[in-house]
Design a protein around this motif. Structure first.
Motif, PDB file in Angstrom:
ATOM      1  N   GLN A 192      12.189  21.735 -27.364  1.00  0.00           N
ATOM      2  CA  GLN A 192      12.754  21.651 -26.011  1.00  0.00           C
ATOM      3  C   GLN A 192      11.731  21.179 -24.975  1.00  0.00           C
ATOM      4  O   GLN A 192      11.829  21.527 -23.794  1.00  0.00           O
ATOM      5  CB  GLN A 192      13.359  23.003 -25.619  1.00  0.00           C
ATOM      6  CG  GLN A 192      14.600  23.349 -26.423  1.00  0.00           C
ATOM      7  CD  GLN A 192      15.736  22.360 -26.195  1.00  0.00           C
ATOM      8  OE1 GLN A 192      15.794  21.686 -25.169  1.00  0.00           O
ATOM      9  NE2 GLN A 192      16.634  22.253 -27.148  1.00  0.00           N
ATOM     10  N   HIS A 193      10.767  20.402 -25.430  1.00  0.00           N
ATOM     11  CA  HIS A 193       9.763  19.845 -24.501  1.00  0.00           C
ATOM     12  C   HIS A 193      10.429  19.159 -23.305  1.00  0.00           C
ATOM     13  O   HIS A 193       9.997  19.304 -22.162  1.00  0.00           O
ATOM     14  CB  HIS A 193       8.878  18.876 -25.283  1.00  0.00           C
ATOM     15  CG  HIS A 193       8.212  17.841 -24.452  1.00  0.00           C
ATOM     16  ND1 HIS A 193       7.190  18.143 -23.584  1.00  0.00           N
ATOM     17  CD2 HIS A 193       8.423  16.505 -24.345  1.00  0.00           C
ATOM     18  CE1 HIS A 193       6.801  17.020 -22.982  1.00  0.00           C
ATOM     19  NE2 HIS A 193       7.538  16.030 -23.419  1.00  0.00           N
ATOM     20  N   ALA A 194      11.503  18.422 -23.590  1.00  0.00           N
ATOM     21  CA  ALA A 194      12.160  17.667 -22.508  1.00  0.00           C
ATOM     22  C   ALA A 194      12.856  18.581 -21.506  1.00  0.00           C
ATOM     23  O   ALA A 194      13.194  18.149 -20.412  1.00  0.00           O
ATOM     24  CB  ALA A 194      13.165  16.674 -23.094  1.00  0.00           C
ATOM     25  N   HIS A 195      13.100  19.839 -21.897  1.00  0.00           N
ATOM     26  CA  HIS A 195      13.722  20.789 -20.971  1.00  0.00           C
ATOM     27  C   HIS A 195      12.708  21.819 -20.506  1.00  0.00           C
ATOM     28  O   HIS A 195      12.974  23.013 -20.481  1.00  0.00           O
ATOM     29  CB  HIS A 195      14.919  21.480 -21.638  1.00  0.00           C
ATOM     30  CG  HIS A 195      16.073  20.550 -21.861  1.00  0.00           C
ATOM     31  ND1 HIS A 195      16.849  20.560 -22.994  1.00  0.00           N
ATOM     32  CD2 HIS A 195      16.552  19.546 -21.084  1.00  0.00           C
ATOM     33  CE1 HIS A 195      17.777  19.619 -22.895  1.00  0.00           C
ATOM     34  NE2 HIS A 195      17.615  18.985 -21.748  1.00  0.00           N
ATOM     35  N   MET A 196      11.522  21.354 -20.188  1.00  0.00           N
ATOM     36  CA  MET A 196      10.496  22.250 -19.655  1.00  0.00           C
ATOM     37  C   MET A 196      10.093  21.711 -18.284  1.00  0.00           C
ATOM     38  O   MET A 196       9.016  21.171 -18.087  1.00  0.00           O
ATOM     39  CB  MET A 196       9.305  22.311 -20.622  1.00  0.00           C
ATOM     40  CG  MET A 196       8.291  23.360 -20.232  1.00  0.00           C
ATOM     41  SD  MET A 196       7.076  23.645 -21.512  1.00  0.00           S
ATOM     42  CE  MET A 196       5.870  24.565 -20.564  1.00  0.00           C
ATOM     43  N   GLY A 197      11.026  21.842 -17.374  1.00  0.00           N
ATOM     44  CA  GLY A 197      10.787  21.334 -16.026  1.00  0.00           C
ATOM     45  C   GLY A 197      10.377  22.451 -15.085  1.00  0.00           C
ATOM     46  O   GLY A 197      10.448  23.632 -15.424  1.00  0.00           O
TER      47      GLY A 197
ATOM     48  N   SER B  11       7.309  18.276 -14.640  1.00  0.00           N
ATOM     49  CA  SER B  11       7.750  18.503 -16.010  1.00  0.00           C
ATOM     50  C   SER B  11       6.537  18.673 -16.902  1.00  0.00           C
ATOM     51  O   SER B  11       5.415  18.370 -16.509  1.00  0.00           O
ATOM     52  CB  SER B  11       8.616  17.331 -16.493  1.00  0.00           C
ATOM     53  OG  SER B  11       7.945  16.132 -16.272  1.00  0.00           O
ATOM     54  N   CYS B  12       6.809  19.148 -18.099  1.00  0.00           N
ATOM     55  CA  CYS B  12       5.750  19.225 -19.094  1.00  0.00           C
ATOM     56  C   CYS B  12       5.543  17.810 -19.632  1.00  0.00           C
ATOM     57  O   CYS B  12       6.496  17.128 -19.978  1.00  0.00           O
ATOM     58  CB  CYS B  12       6.150  20.174 -20.205  1.00  0.00           C
ATOM     59  SG  CYS B  12       4.895  20.307 -21.485  1.00  0.00           S
ATOM     60  N   ALA B  13       4.295  17.381 -19.677  1.00  0.00           N
ATOM     61  CA  ALA B  13       4.017  15.993 -20.038  1.00  0.00           C
ATOM     62  C   ALA B  13       3.284  15.889 -21.375  1.00  0.00           C
ATOM     63  O   ALA B  13       2.631  14.883 -21.650  1.00  0.00           O
ATOM     64  CB  ALA B  13       3.205  15.325 -18.933  1.00  0.00           C
ATOM     65  N   GLU B  14       3.371  16.933 -22.177  1.00  0.00           N
ATOM     66  CA  GLU B  14       2.729  16.896 -23.495  1.00  0.00           C
ATOM     67  C   GLU B  14       3.752  17.437 -24.481  1.00  0.00           C
ATOM     68  O   GLU B  14       4.271  18.539 -24.276  1.00  0.00           O
ATOM     69  CB  GLU B  14       1.479  17.794 -23.481  1.00  0.00           C
ATOM     70  CG  GLU B  14       0.707  17.836 -24.771  1.00  0.00           C
ATOM     71  CD  GLU B  14      -0.152  16.591 -24.969  1.00  0.00           C
ATOM     72  OE1 GLU B  14      -0.813  16.160 -24.008  1.00  0.00           O
ATOM     73  OE2 GLU B  14      -0.130  16.057 -26.088  1.00  0.00           O
ATOM     74  N   PHE B  15       4.037  16.688 -25.535  1.00  0.00           N
ATOM     75  CA  PHE B  15       5.074  17.145 -26.460  1.00  0.00           C
ATOM     76  C   PHE B  15       4.717  18.518 -27.022  1.00  0.00           C
ATOM     77  O   PHE B  15       3.637  18.692 -27.578  1.00  0.00           O
ATOM     78  CB  PHE B  15       5.284  16.150 -27.600  1.00  0.00           C
ATOM     79  CG  PHE B  15       6.368  16.603 -28.535  1.00  0.00           C
ATOM     80  CD1 PHE B  15       7.690  16.568 -28.141  1.00  0.00           C
ATOM     81  CD2 PHE B  15       6.058  17.121 -29.784  1.00  0.00           C
ATOM     82  CE1 PHE B  15       8.697  17.026 -28.974  1.00  0.00           C
ATOM     83  CE2 PHE B  15       7.063  17.579 -30.628  1.00  0.00           C
ATOM     84  CZ  PHE B  15       8.387  17.528 -30.223  1.00  0.00           C
ATOM     85  N   CYS B  16       5.620  19.488 -26.840  1.00  0.00           N
ATOM     86  CA  CYS B  16       5.285  20.874 -27.188  1.00  0.00           C
ATOM     87  C   CYS B  16       6.378  21.511 -28.016  1.00  0.00           C
ATOM     88  O   CYS B  16       6.495  22.723 -28.075  1.00  0.00           O
ATOM     89  CB  CYS B  16       5.044  21.671 -25.905  1.00  0.00           C
ATOM     90  SG  CYS B  16       6.430  21.611 -24.755  1.00  0.00           S
ATOM     91  N   GLY B  17       7.189  20.701 -28.672  1.00  0.00           N
ATOM     92  CA  GLY B  17       8.219  21.259 -29.542  1.00  0.00           C
ATOM     93  C   GLY B  17       9.603  20.808 -29.116  1.00  0.00           C
ATOM     94  O   GLY B  17       9.786  19.969 -28.240  1.00  0.00           O
TER      95      GLY B  17
ATOM     96  N   ILE C 262      -0.152  23.384 -26.685  1.00  0.00           N
ATOM     97  CA  ILE C 262      -0.621  22.596 -25.546  1.00  0.00           C
ATOM     98  C   ILE C 262       0.582  22.081 -24.742  1.00  0.00           C
ATOM     99  O   ILE C 262       1.499  21.481 -25.294  1.00  0.00           O
ATOM    100  CB  ILE C 262      -1.487  21.404 -26.015  1.00  0.00           C
ATOM    101  CG1 ILE C 262      -2.717  21.909 -26.769  1.00  0.00           C
ATOM    102  CG2 ILE C 262      -1.926  20.557 -24.819  1.00  0.00           C
ATOM    103  CD1 ILE C 262      -3.578  20.785 -27.351  1.00  0.00           C
ATOM    104  N   HIS C 263       0.565  22.360 -23.455  1.00  0.00           N
ATOM    105  CA  HIS C 263       1.548  21.809 -22.525  1.00  0.00           C
ATOM    106  C   HIS C 263       0.780  20.974 -21.503  1.00  0.00           C
ATOM    107  O   HIS C 263      -0.458  20.948 -21.509  1.00  0.00           O
ATOM    108  CB  HIS C 263       2.303  22.924 -21.798  1.00  0.00           C
ATOM    109  CG  HIS C 263       2.990  23.903 -22.707  1.00  0.00           C
ATOM    110  ND1 HIS C 263       4.250  23.709 -23.206  1.00  0.00           N
ATOM    111  CD2 HIS C 263       2.575  25.099 -23.224  1.00  0.00           C
ATOM    112  CE1 HIS C 263       4.593  24.737 -23.972  1.00  0.00           C
ATOM    113  NE2 HIS C 263       3.588  25.591 -24.007  1.00  0.00           N
ATOM    114  N   SER C 264       1.489  20.318 -20.622  1.00  0.00           N
ATOM    115  CA  SER C 264       0.803  19.554 -19.582  1.00  0.00           C
ATOM    116  C   SER C 264       1.584  19.642 -18.273  1.00  0.00           C
ATOM    117  O   SER C 264       2.794  19.429 -18.251  1.00  0.00           O
ATOM    118  CB  SER C 264       0.642  18.098 -20.018  1.00  0.00           C
ATOM    119  OG  SER C 264      -0.120  17.393 -19.067  1.00  0.00           O
TER     120      SER C 264
HETATM  121 CU1  CUA Z   1       5.596  22.129 -22.765  1.00  0.00          CU
HETATM  122 CU2  CUA Z   1       6.032  19.892 -23.409  1.00  0.00          CU
END
Ligand code: CUA
Length: 326
Positions: free
Chosen positions: A202-207, A194-200, A159-161
């Motif tokens: 590198q979640h913070a680098h999913m812009g 950005s991705c607003a759902e923790f997805c692993g 799940i991403h957001s």
């Molecule tokens: Cu994709 Cu957080």
């Protein structure tokens, strides 16, 4: 209101600078809630302070309250309950009407962008009934300013957001379940998301970037993306293309008109036209591209791209070739 206090670099990634009709509704609701809750908080603190500092009654047994005082207290409590219910109804009404307003953005002949979340990048496909008119790209969505755009959301793994705070609220990308969100940028500009759902890891680098162009410029960009890059004439670029086609790049990446037709990683057909690398993690410069190709695990540990040990000659040729893919 306090937006001017925010540093400039946050300007492209904050719900306090709405640049779309839906984000404006959300921002309005936020300020209404902020001010109502601030007034309630101050009122409660004043009442609490008054109760604490009030001198104790001198006579009478504890617990015995004179009838007229009891009646006055009942009226105060009933009044406070009434005001509380009223305030909650005002907020409920504002919240529901904001929800309806942001869902009302629709258009019959809108551009549809299919956005697929991957760990940790965004696959972008502009849908079209004619297969030759489909555009594939990654981590960057161009839209015409002032027009509603439909974004179809899907996920390839977890799940991403999707969240571009200057344009709209959040919407999840759920594996096996497609959903949609409509966005509109009122003015041309670059809006960071950005991705607003923790997805692993590198979640913070999913812009990602949403780039709203004036409609004519958008049409020109789209026409450019439809072009297949011509075979290079320059020997250095030819060598770079050979290295890309014969090496591991081709297993994961697609470049139209070449033998590189992998689908695991971002489409590179027009890589040089994009502003960032690695899902809005790095500016798209030659140095960053070289570092990313050779050692992506140091830049973004855990991502799916393996390190590539190329000779410096091959690397320079690959960089020159990739930079020609405008
Ligand atoms: Cu994709 Cu957080």
């Amino acid at each position: 209101m306090i937006a001017f206090l925010l540093p400039n670099w946050i300007g492209g990634h904050t719900a306090y600078h709405s640049h779309g009709v839906q984000a404006a509704h959300i921002e309005g609701l936020w300020w209404l809630m902020f001010w109502v809750c601030s007034v309630v908080f101050v009122a409660v603190m004043v009442a609490l302070g008054a109760a604490i500092t009030r001198p104790p009654r001198e006579s009478g047994p504890p617990g015995a309250i004179p009838p007229e005082r009891r009646e006055r207290m009942s009226r105060v409590v009933a009044g406070a309950v009434g005001v509380t219910v009223l305030v909650l109804f005002v907020l409920l009404f504002a919240s529901v009407s904001t929800g309806r307003a942001i869902e009302s953005l629709r258009a019959s002949k809108a551009i549809t962008v299919k956005l697929t979340g991957h760990q940790w990048w965004w696959e972008v496909e502009y849908k079209d009934p004619v297969p030759e008119h489909i555009v594939q790209t990654a981590n960057e969505i161009h839209i015409p300013a002032g027009q509603p755009v439909r974004v179809e959301l899907a996920s390839a793994d977890v799940i991403h957001s999707f969240w571009v705070p200057s344009l709209h609220g959040k919407r999840d990308l759920i594996p096996g379940h497609s959903s949609e969100i409509w966005i509109q940028a009122d003015r041309p500009g670059v809006y960071r998301g950005s991705c607003a759902e923790f997805c692993g890891h590198q979640h913070a680098h999913m812009g990602l970037l949403v780039i709203a162009d004036p409609p004519a410029q958008y049409a020109a960009w789209y026409a450019g993306q439809l072009q297949t890059p011509p075979p290079p004439a320059d020997p250095l670029l030819q060598h770079g293309r050979q290295v890309v086609e014969a090496g591991p790049c081709a297993i994961c990446h697609n470049i139209q008109g070449t033998q590189a037709s992998g689908k695991l990683g971002p489409d590179l057909t027009h890589l040089a036209s994009r502003r960032t690398l690695a899902a809005a993690t790095l500016p798209n410069t030659r140095g960053n591209l070289g570092g990313w190709i050779v050692d992506p695990q140091t830049i973004k540990p855990g991502n799916q791209m393996p390190a590539n040990s190329l000779t410096s000659e091959d690397l320079q040729a690959v960089l020159a070739y990739l930079e020609s893919l405008k």
